[in-house]
Design an enzyme around this catalytic site. Structure first.
Site, PDB file in Angstrom:
ATOM      1  CE  LYS A  75     -19.254 -18.213   8.486  1.00 60.13           C
ATOM      2  NZ  LYS A  75     -19.572 -17.474   9.461  1.00 60.13           N
ATOM      3  NE  ARG A 124      -4.288  -1.529   1.817  1.00 67.64           N
ATOM      4  CZ  ARG A 124      -5.397  -1.523   2.612  1.00 67.64           C
ATOM      5  NH1 ARG A 124      -5.251  -1.258   3.872  1.00 67.64           N
ATOM      6  NH2 ARG A 124      -6.526  -2.225   2.331  1.00 67.64           N
ATOM      7  N   GLY A 126      -9.113  -9.687   0.686  1.00 73.68           N
ATOM      8  CA  GLY A 126      -8.040  -9.878   1.690  1.00 73.68           C
ATOM      9  C   GLY A 126      -7.165 -11.264   1.518  1.00 73.68           C
ATOM     10  N   GLY A 160     -12.480  -4.551   1.696  1.00 76.17           N
ATOM     11  CA  GLY A 160     -13.739  -4.215   1.537  1.00 76.17           C
ATOM     12  C   GLY A 160     -14.323  -3.172   0.534  1.00 76.17           C
TER      13      GLY A 160
HETATM   14  N1  LIG Z   1     -13.679 -25.635   2.093  1.00 71.83           N
HETATM   15  C1  LIG Z   1     -13.476 -24.649   3.153  1.00 71.83           C
HETATM   16  N2  LIG Z   1     -13.730 -24.756   4.155  1.00 71.83           N
HETATM   17  C2  LIG Z   1     -13.568 -23.911   5.298  1.00 71.83           C
HETATM   18  N3  LIG Z   1     -13.000 -22.774   5.107  1.00 71.83           N
HETATM   19  C3  LIG Z   1     -12.538 -22.433   3.839  1.00 71.83           C
HETATM   20  C4  LIG Z   1     -12.808 -23.480   2.719  1.00 71.83           C
HETATM   21  N4  LIG Z   1     -12.090 -22.854   1.770  1.00 71.83           N
HETATM   22  C5  LIG Z   1     -11.768 -21.847   2.007  1.00 71.83           C
HETATM   23  N5  LIG Z   1     -11.802 -21.412   3.181  1.00 71.83           N
HETATM   24  C6  LIG Z   1     -11.272 -20.524   4.032  1.00 71.83           C
HETATM   25  O1  LIG Z   1     -11.861 -19.163   3.596  1.00 71.83           O
HETATM   26  C7  LIG Z   1     -11.106 -17.974   4.234  1.00 71.83           C
HETATM   27  C8  LIG Z   1     -11.376 -16.789   3.078  1.00 71.83           C
HETATM   28  O2  LIG Z   1     -12.419 -16.610   2.899  1.00 71.83           O
HETATM   29  P1  LIG Z   1     -12.728 -14.939   2.692  1.00 71.83           P
HETATM   30  O3  LIG Z   1     -14.310 -15.024   2.065  1.00 71.83           O
HETATM   31  O4  LIG Z   1     -12.470 -14.149   3.929  1.00 71.83           O
HETATM   32  O5  LIG Z   1     -11.745 -14.558   1.412  1.00 71.83           O
HETATM   33  P2  LIG Z   1     -11.375 -13.308   0.539  1.00 71.83           P
HETATM   34  O6  LIG Z   1     -12.749 -12.828   0.070  1.00 71.83           O
HETATM   35  O7  LIG Z   1     -10.340 -13.615  -0.237  1.00 71.83           O
HETATM   36  O8  LIG Z   1     -11.020 -12.293   1.790  1.00 71.83           O
HETATM   37  P3  LIG Z   1     -11.929 -11.129   2.466  1.00 71.83           P
HETATM   38  O9  LIG Z   1     -13.349 -11.447   2.633  1.00 71.83           O
HETATM   39  O10 LIG Z   1     -10.942 -10.872   3.879  1.00 71.83           O
HETATM   40  O11 LIG Z   1     -11.685  -9.733   1.384  1.00 71.83           O
HETATM   41  C9  LIG Z   1      -9.728 -18.616   4.242  1.00 71.83           C
HETATM   42  O12 LIG Z   1      -9.182 -18.472   5.604  1.00 71.83           O
HETATM   43  C10 LIG Z   1      -9.685 -20.069   3.936  1.00 71.83           C
HETATM   44  O13 LIG Z   1      -9.016 -20.827   4.728  1.00 71.83           O
HETATM   45  O1  LIG Z   2      -7.527  -2.467   5.260  1.00 68.02           O
HETATM   46  C1  LIG Z   2      -8.747  -1.803   4.966  1.00 68.02           C
HETATM   47  O2  LIG Z   2      -9.543  -2.748   4.323  1.00 68.02           O
HETATM   48  C2  LIG Z   2      -8.780  -0.349   4.946  1.00 68.02           C
HETATM   49  O3  LIG Z   2      -7.784   0.251   5.392  1.00 68.02           O
HETATM   50  C3  LIG Z   2      -9.943  -0.139   5.690  1.00 68.02           C
HETATM   51  O4  LIG Z   2      -9.800  -0.227   7.277  1.00 68.02           O
HETATM   52  P1  LIG Z   2     -11.186  -0.613   8.178  1.00 68.02           P
HETATM   53  O5  LIG Z   2     -11.851  -1.704   7.649  1.00 68.02           O
HETATM   54  O6  LIG Z   2     -10.450  -0.638   9.604  1.00 68.02           O
HETATM   55  O7  LIG Z   2     -11.999   0.688   8.019  1.00 68.02           O
END
Ligand SMILES: Nc1ncnc2c1ncn2[C@@H]1O[C@H](COP(=O)(O)OP(=O)(O)OP(=O)(O)O)[C@@H](O)[C@H]1O
Ligand SMILES: O=C(O)[C@H](O)COP(=O)(O)O
Length: 394
Positions: free
Chosen positions: A196, A35, A352, A375
């Site tokens: 999820k 970043r 993330g 987000g």
């Molecule tokens: N089959 C599964 N069973 C349980 N957990 C799972 C499975 N496949 C993936 N995961 C978990 O899902 C998590 C990621 O889900 P998430 O929805 O947070 O992903 P992302 O969209 O990339 O990230 P974020 O939501 O933080 O932006 C990981 O920690 C991973 O281990």
């Molecule tokens: O890491 C992030 O997604 C941004 O810096 C926003 O942070 P926040 O979710 O704590 O508002």
């Protein structure tokens, strides 16, 4: 929305909202500099024009003035990356802070203390925003990662400036997302994974209008499989989302979107890196086993779709990639996306955990674009207007 193009910052003081919300280790060292590097093009442009830069950011979610969240910890890293000795002031709106920006000379950079040390920041307080505005002649928002927050420094402050502009990073993020959301080429494929279905539901509903293929992997797979009558053993499931999963499949059909679910799954006898594993059909998982990754047949099927796609969006890992035994599906899909990218496909990765996976497996430079927003990117994919961007448009 104005950008940094066609404007010369000579003798101007730009107040830039950046997103330096970066991870720190126990020694307060920055463990991922993405970043900070991403903010460099805007800062460099302004300095090269002959202007000065005041940077403001949040770090973490402090409760009051928690020292561990002070931006002083990152000042030397920011200096190193920008190639300029950055000055730091341990406040945002004190007399000392204003004196520091007042005496800033062209070519110099000042970093203010963590904006969230003031509760007024998150409240979107107008007085606080107006105070902050005193630090510069021109407001630049380059904090894409925080653009979904209606905070004082992102959304409210803009109205106190005649001259407000989107920074290079903000512009790049919007343009790259636009390549997916308003794609000129087809087919467009979205690959969604992660834990999820509930956290991705609005994204799915919004993008179904814009894509040709939807590949589903990760934990959310099993809600779709169970909804269709499959046996999923002890796999992750959201029982209250079964009908929703069926609705999504119906909506996809109506919109002529082909949905691709895994056909096989790497299953484990416990959620553990040393678990026993085997591969089972995704809809015939025995009790006592849980699906933690997609199997090789699914990888092969998904790879065919990926190969034939012109535009790819990837959000969410295909399995529990944090454990080696369940990382293969995510690696293979990442590699397939990288191969397609090499052949001219545009690929965007965001979220993330997907970004963490791409970095962990060395695929970062082999996809077209990795978003700096978690987000913020999801909210754009949901079709929402982001307050930090909207404020620049008014
Ligand atoms: N089959 C599964 N069973 C349980 N957990 C799972 C499975 N496949 C993936 N995961 C978990 O899902 C998590 C990621 O889900 P998430 O929805 O947070 O992903 P992302 O969209 O990339 O990230 P974020 O939501 O933080 O932006 C990981 O920690 C991973 O281990
Ligand atoms: O890491 C992030 O997604 C941004 O810096 C926003 O942070 P926040 O979710 O704590 O508002």
């Amino acid at each position: 929305m104005k950008t940094l193009d066609n404007y010369n910052f000579s003798n101007k003081k730009a107040l830039i909202r950046v997103d330096f919300n970066v991870p720190l280790n126990e020694n307060f060292e920055v463990t991922d500099t993405t970043r900070i590097e991403a903010a460099k093009p805007s800062i460099t442009k302004i300095l090269e024009d002959g202007g000065a830069v005041v940077l403001m950011s949040h770090l973490g979610r402090p409760v009051g003035k928690e020292e561990k969240f002070s931006l002083k910890h990152i000042t030397s890293k920011v200096s190193e990356i920008l190639g300029v000795q950055v000055k730091f002031v341990d406040d945002c709106v004190s007399d000392e802070a204003f004196a520091a920006s007042e005496k800033l000379e062209n070519g110099e950079i000042l970093l203010l203390e963590n904006l969230r040390f003031y509760q007024e920041e998150k409240e979107g307080n107008e007085d606080f925003a107006q105070q902050l505005a005193k630090h510069g002649d021109i407001y630049v928002n380059d904090a894409f990662g925080t653009a979904h927050r209606a905070h004082a420094s992102t959304a409210v402050i803009a109205k106190y400036f005649e001259n407000k502009r989107a920074g290079r990073l903000l512009e790049k993020e919007i343009n790259n997302l636009d390549k997916v959301l308003n794609a000129k080429e087809k087919p467009v494929t979205a690959i969604l994974g992660g834990a999820k279905v509930s956290s991705k539901i609005t994204v799915i509903e919004n993008i179904l209008e814009k894509i040709d293929h939807l590949i589903i992997g990760g934990g959310m797979t099993f809600t779709f499989i169970k909804a269709q009558g499959g046996e999923i053993g002890d796999s992750l499931v959201e029982e209250d989302k079964l009908n929703l999963a069926l609705d999504i499949l119906k909506l996809a059909k109506k919109r002529n979107v082909e949905v691709h679910l895994p056909v096989d799954s790497v299953v484990a006898d416990k959620f553990d890196k040393n678990a026993n594993t085997k591969t089972m059909p995704v809809d015939a998982i025995e009790n006592g086993w849980m699906g933690l990754d997609i199997g090789t047949k699914s990888v092969a099927n998904f790879t065919e779709i990926i190969k034939a796609s012109q535009i790819i969006l990837w959000n969410g890992p295909m399995g529990v990639f944090e454990m080696e035994k369940f990382a293969e599906g995510t690696i293979k899909i990442g590699e397939a996306i990288a191969a397609a990218t090499k052949n001219g496909t545009f690929s965007l990765v965001g979220g993330g955990d997907s970004v963490a996976a791409v970095k962990q497996f060395g695929l970062e430079n082999r996809v077209s674009y990795v978003s700096t927003g978690g987000g913020a990117m999801l909210e754009m994919l949901e079709g929402k207007s982001l307050p930090g961007i909207a404020a620049l448009e008014n």
